[in-house]
Design a protein around this motif. Sequence first.
Motif, PDB file in Angstrom:
ATOM      1  N   THR A  25     -11.412 -57.997 -28.041  1.00  0.00           N
ATOM      2  CA  THR A  25     -10.519 -57.095 -28.685  1.00  0.00           C
ATOM      3  C   THR A  25      -9.011 -56.926 -28.303  1.00  0.00           C
TER       4      THR A  25
ATOM      5  N   SER B 160      -4.381 -52.111 -31.642  1.00  0.00           N
ATOM      6  CA  SER B 160      -5.469 -51.574 -30.973  1.00  0.00           C
ATOM      7  C   SER B 160      -6.384 -50.767 -31.809  1.00  0.00           C
TER       8      SER B 160
ATOM      9  N   SER C 138     -11.321 -50.287 -27.840  1.00  0.00           N
ATOM     10  CA  SER C 138     -10.314 -50.146 -28.668  1.00  0.00           C
ATOM     11  C   SER C 138      -9.551 -48.788 -28.446  1.00  0.00           C
TER      12      SER C 138
END
Length: 574
Positions: free
Chosen positions: A153, A186, A224
């Motif tokens: 991520t 993000s 995230s």
Amino acid sequence: TAEFIRLRSCMVGQGDPLHTLGSLATPKPTPKPILPGAGVKAQEEEQSSGMTIFFSLLVIGICIILVHLLIKFKLHFLPESVAVVSLGILMGGFIKIIEFHELANWKEEEMFRPNMFFLLLLPPIIFESGYSLHKGNFFQNIGSITLFAVIGTAISAFIVGGGIYFLGQADVIYKMSMTDSFAFGSLISAVDPVATIAIFNALNVDPVLNMLVFGESILNDAVSIVLTNTAEGFARDDNSMVTGWETFLQALGYFLKMFFGSAALGTLTGLISAIFLKHFDLRKTPSLEFGMMIIFAYLPYGLAEGIKLSGIMSILFSGIVMSHYTHHNLSPVTQILMQQTLRSVAFMCETCVFAFLGLSIFSFPHKFELSFVIWCIVLVLVGRAVNIFPLSYLLNFFRDHKITPKMMFIMWFSGLRGAIPYALSLHLGLEPIEKRQLIGTTTIIIVLFTILLLGSGTMPLIRIMDNEESQSRRKSKKDINLSKTEKMGNALELEHLSELTEEEYEAQIFQRRDLKGFMWLDAKYLNPFFTRRLTQEDLLHGRIQMKTLTNKWYEEVRQGPSGSEDIEDENELL
């Protein structure tokens, strides 16, 4: 003197001159008068809130009917998220037509409130994901899952954010600061796991690989959110005097504090709930037992947010721990009730968010730039590829179950964006307002692009993959089911309903020679400490409780209007 007299006459209390002088020296705030229309305004706000509740329930009800029709007519090839978003778009267009002709004004009701998402809708979704997790495969693959969820991520966020920043500096797209670009990268890196798991179930892949992807998708949402909060916090602070390397180290420290601090808080809350319900027996009163479970479920979220940690990360780990330990201290009635309640609430929350996502096309104040949207879609696909393929090749050096290139392609293709990026985009407090509108509009387009195009392309992809397989592994169209609701509603997790006595548990551990590392430590020491080992009397009481409830229900169903059993009607019906 004249000014003193004028000020003195303005005071509410006319009394001692010294008191007046003291009041002039240290003025006290006068209470605001109650305006005559304050009560009317409060009543109007109450009516508006009531209309919002009615509108939200109406939308959810229509979506439930839609999902029921999909299941009834066996339209399993269409993911429910795609159908609900499409319905939201149609409803938004219909409401827009009504508002255009001034027949009604529901603009305020159809607007999605980010605070409502983070306080009411997101916690049940995240908690249910952790609570329904198959802990065995999850803990055995915790290293690989963490690598995909955290490192993967972060890679995706850096590629999207860095690409947007440098393209903006080159005047190719809208120019944004580094922190704003990273915040957008993000939030757009949160992947929806629903379609991913549907594809893997349809292809009947290895269950360990299924768990690897599902675990990564669950942790990915929380990671995230933490990354977005980190970038947003640095965007609010003045870091003009700090070098780039120092900024990176500060951001890394903030992220580690949020991630591990929130995870530790959620884990601790789950362990406390397990010890509490092990020694404080509420099994004979399922209503109290269920109420205590609901309190422990939401408790870490409020505490984490109150001490400036991540409530989402905390409630996720709390759900995993409570499912692994606390759940087995509950009575059979509460076990089933807890599992089905969480599924129902999570379904309604997900449905509500996807429906409002479709409505937002007509209700959201948009700012559209074609070049920005196109480059963001390209960066999102590239970031997902750089995340999946290199990390999968790296993990294959350490895994017995290899991730094949075909599975890597499916993992990349099924990286759909869903409710969390949409809500995060509305929650960002960026300035000026046009920047916030640009990010919100671009996020909606990316979410709809991945859901409608990539989500709808899952069935052709499965067909292509099946045609390449041997005849023995080829699956017919009727065997492929992308309906999450039908699969979850027709299944009870057997591991959530298992009740073992002390002797049975010891015999099971003795037979499991394959346990290693944390799994062996958990089975040998942690599980016996945090969970209740039942006696034969406890098992008997649980069976009697379940039988009593089901028999009462069955007898009431069989009773006719006069109180007698309509056995003749029952036999005729049979």
